[in-house]
Scaffold this motif. Sequence first.
Motif, PDB file in Angstrom:
ATOM      1  N   GLU A  19       0.839  -1.193   0.000  1.00 57.04           N
ATOM      2  CA  GLU A  19       0.000   0.000   0.000  1.00 57.04           C
ATOM      3  C   GLU A  19       0.880   1.252   0.000  1.00 57.04           C
ATOM      4  O   GLU A  19       1.979   1.258   0.544  1.00 57.04           O
ATOM      5  CB  GLU A  19      -0.892   0.027   1.251  1.00 57.04           C
ATOM      6  CG  GLU A  19      -1.875  -1.103   1.329  1.00 57.04           C
ATOM      7  CD  GLU A  19      -1.251  -2.407   1.800  1.00 57.04           C
ATOM      8  OE1 GLU A  19      -1.882  -3.432   1.593  1.00 57.04           O
ATOM      9  OE2 GLU A  19      -0.146  -2.413   2.338  1.00 57.04           O
ATOM     10  N   GLU A  20       0.372   2.299  -0.628  1.00 59.26           N
ATOM     11  CA  GLU A  20       1.113   3.554  -0.647  1.00 59.26           C
ATOM     12  C   GLU A  20       0.580   4.478   0.432  1.00 59.26           C
ATOM     13  O   GLU A  20      -0.627   4.579   0.656  1.00 59.26           O
ATOM     14  CB  GLU A  20       1.006   4.198  -2.027  1.00 59.26           C
ATOM     15  CG  GLU A  20       1.728   3.375  -3.084  1.00 59.26           C
ATOM     16  CD  GLU A  20       1.679   4.015  -4.456  1.00 59.26           C
ATOM     17  OE1 GLU A  20       0.720   4.751  -4.758  1.00 59.26           O
ATOM     18  OE2 GLU A  20       2.616   3.782  -5.222  1.00 59.26           O
ATOM     19  N   ILE A  21       1.503   5.145   1.097  1.00 59.13           N
ATOM     20  CA  ILE A  21       1.177   6.029   2.211  1.00 59.13           C
ATOM     21  C   ILE A  21       1.585   7.440   1.809  1.00 59.13           C
ATOM     22  O   ILE A  21       2.716   7.651   1.362  1.00 59.13           O
ATOM     23  CB  ILE A  21       1.941   5.580   3.475  1.00 59.13           C
ATOM     24  CG1 ILE A  21       1.554   4.129   3.793  1.00 59.13           C
ATOM     25  CG2 ILE A  21       1.659   6.512   4.641  1.00 59.13           C
ATOM     26  CD1 ILE A  21       2.509   3.442   4.721  1.00 59.13           C
ATOM     27  N   PRO A  22       0.682   8.422   1.957  1.00 55.45           N
ATOM     28  CA  PRO A  22       1.051   9.793   1.590  1.00 55.45           C
ATOM     29  C   PRO A  22       2.193  10.302   2.461  1.00 55.45           C
ATOM     30  O   PRO A  22       2.267  10.022   3.656  1.00 55.45           O
ATOM     31  CB  PRO A  22      -0.223  10.598   1.852  1.00 55.45           C
ATOM     32  CG  PRO A  22      -1.314   9.599   1.991  1.00 55.45           C
ATOM     33  CD  PRO A  22      -0.682   8.320   2.424  1.00 55.45           C
ATOM     34  N   GLY A  23       3.100  11.024   1.857  1.00 58.47           N
ATOM     35  CA  GLY A  23       4.220  11.600   2.586  1.00 58.47           C
ATOM     36  C   GLY A  23       4.735  12.838   1.888  1.00 58.47           C
ATOM     37  O   GLY A  23       4.235  13.228   0.834  1.00 58.47           O
ATOM     38  N   VAL A  24       5.735  13.463   2.498  1.00 59.59           N
ATOM     39  CA  VAL A  24       6.380  14.632   1.910  1.00 59.59           C
ATOM     40  C   VAL A  24       7.865  14.346   1.858  1.00 59.59           C
ATOM     41  O   VAL A  24       8.474  13.934   2.844  1.00 59.59           O
ATOM     42  CB  VAL A  24       6.104  15.909   2.742  1.00 59.59           C
ATOM     43  CG1 VAL A  24       6.857  17.091   2.154  1.00 59.59           C
ATOM     44  CG2 VAL A  24       4.617  16.186   2.823  1.00 59.59           C
ATOM     45  N   GLN A  25       8.439  14.541   0.680  1.00 61.41           N
ATOM     46  CA  GLN A  25       9.866  14.316   0.509  1.00 61.41           C
ATOM     47  C   GLN A  25      10.411  15.437  -0.354  1.00 61.41           C
ATOM     48  O   GLN A  25       9.911  15.668  -1.459  1.00 61.41           O
ATOM     49  CB  GLN A  25      10.097  12.948  -0.144  1.00 61.41           C
ATOM     50  CG  GLN A  25      11.530  12.521  -0.209  1.00 61.41           C
ATOM     51  CD  GLN A  25      11.650  11.115  -0.770  1.00 61.41           C
ATOM     52  OE1 GLN A  25      10.840  10.675  -1.572  1.00 61.41           O
ATOM     53  NE2 GLN A  25      12.673  10.417  -0.335  1.00 61.41           N
ATOM     54  N   SER A  26      11.414  16.130   0.137  1.00 61.44           N
ATOM     55  CA  SER A  26      12.007  17.269  -0.580  1.00 61.44           C
ATOM     56  C   SER A  26      10.942  18.261  -1.028  1.00 61.44           C
ATOM     57  O   SER A  26      10.910  18.698  -2.168  1.00 61.44           O
ATOM     58  CB  SER A  26      12.831  16.789  -1.779  1.00 61.44           C
ATOM     59  OG  SER A  26      13.846  15.921  -1.352  1.00 61.44           O
ATOM     60  N   THR A  33       5.862   3.382   0.136  1.00 59.35           N
ATOM     61  CA  THR A  33       5.455   2.061   0.621  1.00 59.35           C
ATOM     62  C   THR A  33       6.015   1.873   2.025  1.00 59.35           C
ATOM     63  O   THR A  33       6.976   2.553   2.427  1.00 59.35           O
ATOM     64  CB  THR A  33       5.987   0.944  -0.289  1.00 59.35           C
ATOM     65  OG1 THR A  33       7.412   0.935  -0.194  1.00 59.35           O
ATOM     66  CG2 THR A  33       5.547   1.133  -1.741  1.00 59.35           C
ATOM     67  N   PRO A  34       5.471   0.943   2.817  1.00 58.75           N
ATOM     68  CA  PRO A  34       6.031   0.666   4.144  1.00 58.75           C
ATOM     69  C   PRO A  34       7.519   0.314   4.089  1.00 58.75           C
ATOM     70  O   PRO A  34       8.280   0.686   4.968  1.00 58.75           O
ATOM     71  CB  PRO A  34       5.183  -0.508   4.636  1.00 58.75           C
ATOM     72  CG  PRO A  34       3.867  -0.319   3.960  1.00 58.75           C
ATOM     73  CD  PRO A  34       4.220   0.205   2.583  1.00 58.75           C
ATOM     74  N   ALA A  35       7.937  -0.382   3.056  1.00 56.71           N
ATOM     75  CA  ALA A  35       9.357  -0.741   2.934  1.00 56.71           C
ATOM     76  C   ALA A  35      10.223   0.512   2.796  1.00 56.71           C
ATOM     77  O   ALA A  35      11.313   0.602   3.368  1.00 56.71           O
ATOM     78  CB  ALA A  35       9.575  -1.668   1.741  1.00 56.71           C
ATOM     79  N   GLN A  36       9.753   1.495   2.041  1.00 54.05           N
ATOM     80  CA  GLN A  36      10.513   2.736   1.893  1.00 54.05           C
ATOM     81  C   GLN A  36      10.569   3.497   3.215  1.00 54.05           C
ATOM     82  O   GLN A  36      11.602   4.054   3.569  1.00 54.05           O
ATOM     83  CB  GLN A  36       9.891   3.611   0.808  1.00 54.05           C
ATOM     84  CG  GLN A  36      10.052   3.048  -0.589  1.00 54.05           C
ATOM     85  CD  GLN A  36       9.229   3.809  -1.601  1.00 54.05           C
ATOM     86  OE1 GLN A  36       8.040   4.075  -1.387  1.00 54.05           O
ATOM     87  NE2 GLN A  36       9.852   4.163  -2.716  1.00 54.05           N
ATOM     88  N   VAL A  41      13.403   4.731   9.526  1.00 57.89           N
ATOM     89  CA  VAL A  41      13.140   4.469  10.929  1.00 57.89           C
ATOM     90  C   VAL A  41      14.175   3.479  11.445  1.00 57.89           C
ATOM     91  O   VAL A  41      14.356   2.414  10.879  1.00 57.89           O
ATOM     92  CB  VAL A  41      11.718   3.892  11.122  1.00 57.89           C
ATOM     93  CG1 VAL A  41      11.458   3.579  12.580  1.00 57.89           C
ATOM     94  CG2 VAL A  41      10.683   4.853  10.576  1.00 57.89           C
ATOM     95  N   THR A  42      14.867   3.858  12.502  1.00 57.24           N
ATOM     96  CA  THR A  42      15.875   2.960  13.054  1.00 57.24           C
ATOM     97  C   THR A  42      15.358   2.351  14.353  1.00 57.24           C
ATOM     98  O   THR A  42      14.603   2.965  15.095  1.00 57.24           O
ATOM     99  CB  THR A  42      17.197   3.702  13.334  1.00 57.24           C
ATOM    100  OG1 THR A  42      16.929   4.776  14.236  1.00 57.24           O
ATOM    101  CG2 THR A  42      17.793   4.261  12.062  1.00 57.24           C
ATOM    102  N   ALA A  43      15.781   1.150  14.619  1.00 60.14           N
ATOM    103  CA  ALA A  43      15.389   0.477  15.849  1.00 60.14           C
ATOM    104  C   ALA A  43      16.143   1.080  17.029  1.00 60.14           C
ATOM    105  O   ALA A  43      17.251   1.587  16.881  1.00 60.14           O
ATOM    106  CB  ALA A  43      15.697  -1.013  15.744  1.00 60.14           C
TER     107      ALA A  43
END
Length: 183
Positions: A19-26, A33-36, A41-43
């Motif tokens: 699934e695609e999640i709305p975001g802001v980049q540059s 996607t969740p993978a992106q 996000v770091t543990a």
Amino acid sequence: MANSKISALSAAAALGGTEEIPGVQSAANVKLTPAQISTYVTARDGALVGLTATLSAVDMSSTYVPDFSNEVYDDNGYWEGVTNPERLTVPANGDYVLKANIRLSGVAASEPLRFSMQKNGGFDDFLPFGGFLGESTISGLSLVSPRLTLVSGDYFNLWLDSGTDTSINILLNNTWFEIQRVG
């Protein structure tokens, strides 16, 4: 829909990971996607230890290094509670921040208390050091280190000294020691 109950809404299907999640980049609107997102996000990487009981009638007339007995979390083997319960040891080269809080009772009025962190069994110019006069009631102090570049095997412990008081209680609540990797 304005008057609909949540229970009247149909259940959502399970997420599949694409699934695609709305975001802001540059400064642009994008769909991620969740993978992106997981690449940003770091543990958590660190340890937090405390006490399982109040340490009663502790002799702090000379240097005292408290042992910790409660692992709140330990992500990568920072705390070895059996062999070195007083220490947090760095498992890998990197940048770290250390924090500690100690809460005491039974301190003689106007008794000078000193509290610090030690690196590899000694003092370091960049580790925090605090002091205060006892109040006969409950006293406490928190310390936070700056960001430190450390190497695998460096270890840290807390150091306390009162000068003359031989019967101080280190309280279970609000006494802890933490290390976090920050880079």
